[in-house]
Design a protein around this motif. Structure first.
Motif, PDB file in Angstrom:
ATOM      1  N   ALA A 190       0.808  -1.219   0.000  1.00  0.00           N
ATOM      2  CA  ALA A 190       0.000   0.000   0.000  1.00  0.00           C
ATOM      3  C   ALA A 190       0.846   1.276   0.000  1.00  0.00           C
ATOM      4  O   ALA A 190       0.352   2.342  -0.365  1.00  0.00           O
ATOM      5  CB  ALA A 190      -0.938   0.005   1.204  1.00  0.00           C
ATOM      6  N   LEU A 191       2.111   1.180   0.391  1.00  0.00           N
ATOM      7  CA  LEU A 191       2.967   2.371   0.469  1.00  0.00           C
ATOM      8  C   LEU A 191       3.609   2.752  -0.855  1.00  0.00           C
ATOM      9  O   LEU A 191       4.167   3.837  -0.989  1.00  0.00           O
ATOM     10  CB  LEU A 191       4.087   2.162   1.497  1.00  0.00           C
ATOM     11  N   TYR A 192       3.563   1.845  -1.835  1.00  0.00           N
ATOM     12  CA  TYR A 192       4.262   2.066  -3.089  1.00  0.00           C
ATOM     13  C   TYR A 192       3.299   1.938  -4.265  1.00  0.00           C
ATOM     14  O   TYR A 192       2.494   1.016  -4.317  1.00  0.00           O
ATOM     15  CB  TYR A 192       5.404   1.046  -3.249  1.00  0.00           C
ATOM     16  N   SER A 193       3.427   2.860  -5.209  1.00  0.00           N
ATOM     17  CA  SER A 193       2.584   2.818  -6.396  1.00  0.00           C
ATOM     18  C   SER A 193       2.972   1.620  -7.268  1.00  0.00           C
ATOM     19  O   SER A 193       4.026   0.997  -7.070  1.00  0.00           O
ATOM     20  CB  SER A 193       2.758   4.114  -7.207  1.00  0.00           C
ATOM     21  N   GLU A 194       2.145   1.338  -8.231  1.00  0.00           N
ATOM     22  CA  GLU A 194       2.442   0.243  -9.164  1.00  0.00           C
ATOM     23  C   GLU A 194       3.766   0.510  -9.882  1.00  0.00           C
ATOM     24  O   GLU A 194       4.585  -0.402 -10.044  1.00  0.00           O
ATOM     25  CB  GLU A 194       1.298   0.096 -10.172  1.00  0.00           C
TER      26      GLU A 194
END
Length: 180
Positions: free
Chosen positions: A86-90
């Motif tokens: 959840a902390l990092y974008s795709e």
């Protein structure tokens, strides 16, 4: 440690050092053109430096990452980025996967699967730029490790001088691994 014990590879051949910095600038330009932000590049630089155990590059690129807008929470859990989805974008997750695959060089089938999954989230230009960025950062890590570049405590320097430390030098706008 005597002066003879430390050999600064980057200082011994300035032409090669400048050529590597030129490559890094070209790679950063390609990343920017492909829509990869400075923050994403610095996340990759920090993760590669963690994997390689390059203290000098970690010290440098964590500062650059903060300046580029990477959150302290993202930096704190970067070693476990897969568990903190959840902390990092795709894009960030794909970039980190490319950086790790280029650094660790897992067995061919595992590497192929990792890179294929990352490609799903990346354009060809982004995929290429991220691989070149990883290759370049790995080269900077090797130079710093072989040279045994020292990490100096900014807190100790502040206490010794009795003044605030100088602000961190910002990363050059187009060179992801410069100074490492």
């Amino acid at each position: 440690m005597t002066a003879r014990d430390r050999f600064f590879l980057d200082k011994s051949d300035p032409d090669s050092w400048h050529a590597l910095n030129g490559l890094a600038g070209t790679v950063a330009g390609a990343a920017e053109e492909a829509g990869i932000s400075r923050a994403v590049l610095e996340l990759v630089n920090v993760r590669i430096s963690q994997l390689n155990g390059c203290a000098y590059c970690l010290d440098l690129h964590v500062r650059y990452a903060v300046k580029a807008g990477v959150s302290s929470q993202q930096l704190a859990v970067l070693t476990a980025w897969r568990e903190a989805e959840a902390l990092y974008s795709e894009l960030e997750r794909a970039a980190l996967a490319v950086g790790e695959a280029a650094t660790v060089l897992p067995e061919e089938s595992a590497r192929a699967a990792e890179l294929a999954a990352a490609r799903e989230a990346l354009t060809d230009e982004q995929f290429s730029a991220l691989q070149w960025a990883a290759v370049t950062m790995n080269a900077f890590n090797r130079i710093s490790i072989l040279s045994r570049h020292p990490v100096r405590s900014r807190g100790a320097a502040k206490a010794a001088a009795g003044t605030a430390p100088a602000p961190a030098t910002p990363a050059p706008a187009r060179v992801p691994g410069s100074g490492a």
